[in-house]
Design an enzyme around this catalytic site. Sequence first.
Site, mmCIF file in Angstrom:
data_model
loop_
_atom_site.group_PDB
_atom_site.id
_atom_site.type_symbol
_atom_site.label_atom_id
_atom_site.label_comp_id
_atom_site.label_asym_id
_atom_site.label_seq_id
_atom_site.Cartn_x
_atom_site.Cartn_y
_atom_site.Cartn_z
ATOM 1 C CG ASP A 77 76.919 -30.665 25.296
ATOM 2 O OD1 ASP A 77 76.120 -30.245 26.138
ATOM 3 O OD2 ASP A 77 78.129 -30.374 25.294
ATOM 4 C CG ASP B 294 85.937 -28.607 20.942
ATOM 5 O OD1 ASP B 294 87.112 -28.383 20.613
ATOM 6 O OD2 ASP B 294 85.629 -29.473 21.776
#
Length: 408
Positions: free
Chosen positions: A18, A127
């Site tokens: 990511d 998250d």
Amino acid sequence: MDKKSIKKVVLAYSGGLDTSIIIPWLKENYNNCEVIAVSGNVGQADELEGLEEKAIKTGASKIYIEDLSEEFVNDYIIPTVKAGALYEEYMLGTSFARPVIAKRIVEIAKAEGADAICHGCTGKGNDQVRFELTIKAFAPDMPIIAPWREWDIKSREEEIEYAEAHNVPLKINRETNYSKDKNLWHLSHEGLDLEDAGNEPLYDKPGFLEMGVSPLMAPDKPTYITLDFEKGVPTKLDGVSMSAKEIILALNKLGGENGIGLLDIIENRLVGMKCRGVYETPGGAILYFAHNYLETLTLDKMTAHKKAELAITFADLVYNGQWFTPLREALSAFVDKTQENVTGKVRLKLYKGNIIKAGVWSDYALYSEELATFGEDNVYNQADSAGFINLFGLPIKVQAQVNAKNNK
């Protein structure tokens, strides 16, 4: 957010899939802004190798690699263990790593005069909440960029394609593309075959487990260990004084070798969906078990029961990213009070995935062999129990008498 006003962005950078593609994406979509990468070292070990070179090559102007491991252990892990906080059996390995990282990112963003903070969390996960609540706690007016909530990329496969098109080096491929999070406390696995709840995890497949072995492959001989605690904090392993961090790392090795700490769980995410994950937490599983074992000896009934109730709330706060809240701080103060006499030693036997009690000692023990014995004693008058039962059962007796009277 006015994209034209964003000139400098601080990125929470792990070097994983990511965040690796986010650097070129930010420069493409935010006016070729300066990107400063920040990586918090919370014990992910080999994942930090080559991180600086990779970040610079993919477009970052600089990178901070901050050693947060001691703070992580002392200020987040140990308070959570002392609280006995588990979220649906999960030992919160990812959850309490996020606030310590995000807090440092805010500090660096302020020092660098950044216009925004960016993270690589998906819009489906927990998250994003953990990072952003911490950012709000320390920089309430700081703009936050979350590419997963903006870009057209829809899957990890498309992320890999983007990375390949932009010459971003990756350590993964389409066949081994588990979503993982690693730190000194745990390793999580999600995705691929684990997305089917009917599939058994590949514990015995070489390379799947990284922190230990499956119970089937553990030694046939048990391993005995002793742990000493002072006010709920681990201080010695097998009689040797160590820091809490050193003890966790040593327990990871011992636990991993004996197949300890595997958890396959379908958990309830904060964002509303259920997800399936496999966690490796060998040292953490031992530490939680040992601490609880000692508390059974040293906590009175009322305190132990109330603490167990509040542990659920504590775990919810940690899981939900609410570490920096008055309630979490108040609960930690309560926990610290309960730990004043949680001092002593436990002995455990580790064997093929099992943690077995093998003895517990404390100068503050509330257990009395003289009181509990089935043999003859001189401290407990068994005749006293008749009066106790009469008084304790009086409401039941009165209710029964009233019921009998009105049911004639």
